[in-house]
Design a protein around this motif. Structure first.
Motif, mmCIF file in Angstrom:
data_model
loop_
_atom_site.group_PDB
_atom_site.id
_atom_site.type_symbol
_atom_site.label_atom_id
_atom_site.label_comp_id
_atom_site.label_asym_id
_atom_site.label_seq_id
_atom_site.Cartn_x
_atom_site.Cartn_y
_atom_site.Cartn_z
ATOM 1 N N TYR A 127 -107.892 56.894 111.748
ATOM 2 C CA TYR A 127 -108.180 55.596 111.127
ATOM 3 C C TYR A 127 -109.512 55.047 111.642
ATOM 4 O O TYR A 127 -110.355 54.585 110.862
ATOM 5 C CB TYR A 127 -107.038 54.620 111.429
ATOM 6 C CG TYR A 127 -107.301 53.201 110.949
ATOM 7 C CD1 TYR A 127 -107.030 52.831 109.640
ATOM 8 C CD2 TYR A 127 -107.831 52.238 111.817
ATOM 9 C CE1 TYR A 127 -107.277 51.537 109.195
ATOM 10 C CE2 TYR A 127 -108.084 50.948 111.385
ATOM 11 C CZ TYR A 127 -107.809 50.601 110.070
ATOM 12 O OH TYR A 127 -108.064 49.320 109.633
ATOM 13 N N SER A 168 -110.972 49.934 101.726
ATOM 14 C CA SER A 168 -111.974 49.554 100.740
ATOM 15 C C SER A 168 -112.814 48.418 101.327
ATOM 16 O O SER A 168 -112.439 47.815 102.334
ATOM 17 C CB SER A 168 -111.315 49.099 99.428
ATOM 18 O OG SER A 168 -110.433 48.016 99.665
ATOM 19 N N GLU A 176 -100.590 46.333 111.223
ATOM 20 C CA GLU A 176 -100.462 47.261 110.092
ATOM 21 C C GLU A 176 -99.412 46.844 109.095
ATOM 22 O O GLU A 176 -99.434 47.276 107.944
ATOM 23 C CB GLU A 176 -100.161 48.666 110.633
ATOM 24 C CG GLU A 176 -101.335 49.273 111.387
ATOM 25 C CD GLU A 176 -100.941 50.442 112.278
ATOM 26 O OE1 GLU A 176 -101.850 51.131 112.761
ATOM 27 O OE2 GLU A 176 -99.729 50.670 112.486
ATOM 28 N N ASP A 219 -109.184 44.525 104.257
ATOM 29 C CA ASP A 219 -109.280 45.782 105.001
ATOM 30 C C ASP A 219 -110.196 45.664 106.215
ATOM 31 O O ASP A 219 -109.942 46.252 107.272
ATOM 32 C CB ASP A 219 -109.776 46.904 104.086
ATOM 33 C CG ASP A 219 -108.676 47.423 103.176
ATOM 34 O OD1 ASP A 219 -107.508 47.054 103.396
ATOM 35 O OD2 ASP A 219 -108.978 48.192 102.249
ATOM 36 N N ASN A 273 -112.730 54.829 109.178
ATOM 37 C CA ASN A 273 -113.028 53.498 108.666
ATOM 38 C C ASN A 273 -114.092 52.731 109.447
ATOM 39 O O ASN A 273 -114.799 51.907 108.866
ATOM 40 C CB ASN A 273 -111.738 52.679 108.599
ATOM 41 C CG ASN A 273 -110.706 53.326 107.707
ATOM 42 O OD1 ASN A 273 -111.047 54.007 106.747
ATOM 43 N ND2 ASN A 273 -109.437 53.141 108.024
ATOM 44 N N GLN A 280 -112.818 57.124 100.448
ATOM 45 C CA GLN A 280 -112.119 56.298 101.431
ATOM 46 C C GLN A 280 -110.623 56.588 101.389
ATOM 47 O O GLN A 280 -110.061 56.844 100.330
ATOM 48 C CB GLN A 280 -112.361 54.817 101.161
ATOM 49 C CG GLN A 280 -113.821 54.407 101.167
ATOM 50 C CD GLN A 280 -114.456 54.486 102.527
ATOM 51 O OE1 GLN A 280 -113.849 54.144 103.543
ATOM 52 N NE2 GLN A 280 -115.698 54.948 102.577
ATOM 53 N N LEU A 281 -110.017 56.542 102.559
ATOM 54 C CA LEU A 281 -108.581 56.748 102.650
ATOM 55 C C LEU A 281 -107.932 55.453 103.143
ATOM 56 O O LEU A 281 -108.107 55.056 104.289
ATOM 57 C CB LEU A 281 -108.258 57.894 103.623
ATOM 58 C CG LEU A 281 -106.770 58.233 103.798
ATOM 59 C CD1 LEU A 281 -106.184 58.729 102.482
ATOM 60 C CD2 LEU A 281 -106.574 59.274 104.895
ATOM 61 N N ASP A 282 -107.213 54.781 102.258
ATOM 62 C CA ASP A 282 -106.542 53.524 102.598
ATOM 63 C C ASP A 282 -107.519 52.485 103.153
ATOM 64 O O ASP A 282 -107.187 51.722 104.068
ATOM 65 C CB ASP A 282 -105.420 53.769 103.618
ATOM 66 C CG ASP A 282 -104.335 54.674 103.054
ATOM 67 O OD1 ASP A 282 -104.078 54.582 101.844
ATOM 68 O OD2 ASP A 282 -103.761 55.463 103.822
#
Length: 252
Positions: free
Chosen positions: A163, A190, A250, A195, A167, A186-188
């Motif tokens: 993560y 934006s 989370e 985010d 990110n 992108q993974l999870d």
């Protein structure tokens, strides 16, 4: 350096960093422009690297000023003192003689009963002799710094390495090198306030935890080898606390 001075240095350095992030976040909330959202990622990374680097140097400086025998400290401090000799052995590892190894052992035996004394300037950003973020403080590099300082790298952070790498590090490198934000890769994540705020909360949870641990290590003298068992028990407790905090962030 007294404990209260050490605490004040850590808190003062962290306060202005949090203030800058909060101010930029407020601007982003009022305009929601992409340039401000990208700037938030850059600034978040800058303060992540900056605080970990400076606080780590401050801690080593604190221990150095305590003038404790190297043999009484945890093994990471021995490694710090012998760093140059270790590097020399590695560089000349193809030697057919035991001269380098014998030199290293003799150097070790001479130093272990001396007091730990290191010249380190927390305000000198270009000094990479002991604490080197490699200008790219990814979790792997952070773990190395944690080892050098003598803390324990936590499972709760290890499970979130992907993560952080994806990110914070990847996006910071992309933006910092002048490339447009890649929304398709992108993974999870934006480029939204939600985010970015989550990313900010994760990173500052690690930073806050690091600050707390450095203070507790000083207060409880966990840098002494005699306190190893207590230190391990403390680490397990802090890891559970951090995992609980991550889970709360989370779940939002």
């Amino acid at each position: 350096m007294r404990y209260d001075q050490f605490e004040n240095y850590l808190d003062t350095d962290l306060a202005w960093r949090k203030k800058e992030i909060s101010e930029l976040l407020l601007l982003a909330k009022t305009s929601n422009k992409e340039v401000l959202l990208k700037s938030l990622i850059l600034l978040l990374y800058a303060h992540w690297e900056g605080y970990i680097k400076k606080s780590s140097k401050l801690y080593i400086k604190y221990v150095s000023e305590e003038k404790i025998k190297i043999n009484d400290l945890s093994s990471n401090f021995t490694a710090i003192v012998l760093k140059s000799q270790i590097s020399r052995c590695i560089e000349e590892s193809d030697s057919l003689t035991l001269a380098n190894e014998l030199s290293f052992i003799n150097g070790y035996l001479k130093k272990i009963n001396k007091r730990f004394k290191i010249k380190i300037d927390p305000d000198k950003d270009l000094d990479k002799d002991i604490i080197d973020t490699q200008s790219n403080l990814k979790p792997k590099v952070f773990k190395s710094i944690v080892d050098i300082v003598g803390l324990d790298y936590k499972t709760s952070i290890e499970t979130r390495e992907h993560y952080i790498n994806s990110n914070l590090l990847a996006n910071r490198n992309c933006i910092g090198h002048g490339s447009p934000f890649d929304h398709t890769n992108q993974l999870d994540f934006s480029l939204t306030l939600k985010d970015i705020e989550k990313l900010k909360d994760i990173i500052f949870s690690i930073i806050d935890n690091y600050r707390e641990e450095l203070l507790d290590y000083v207060n409880n003298e966990f840098y002494l080898s005699v306190n190893e068992v207590k230190r391990k028990s403390y680490t397990l407790k802090k890891d559970k606390e951090l995992e609980k905090l991550f889970s709360q962030i989370e779940s939002v």
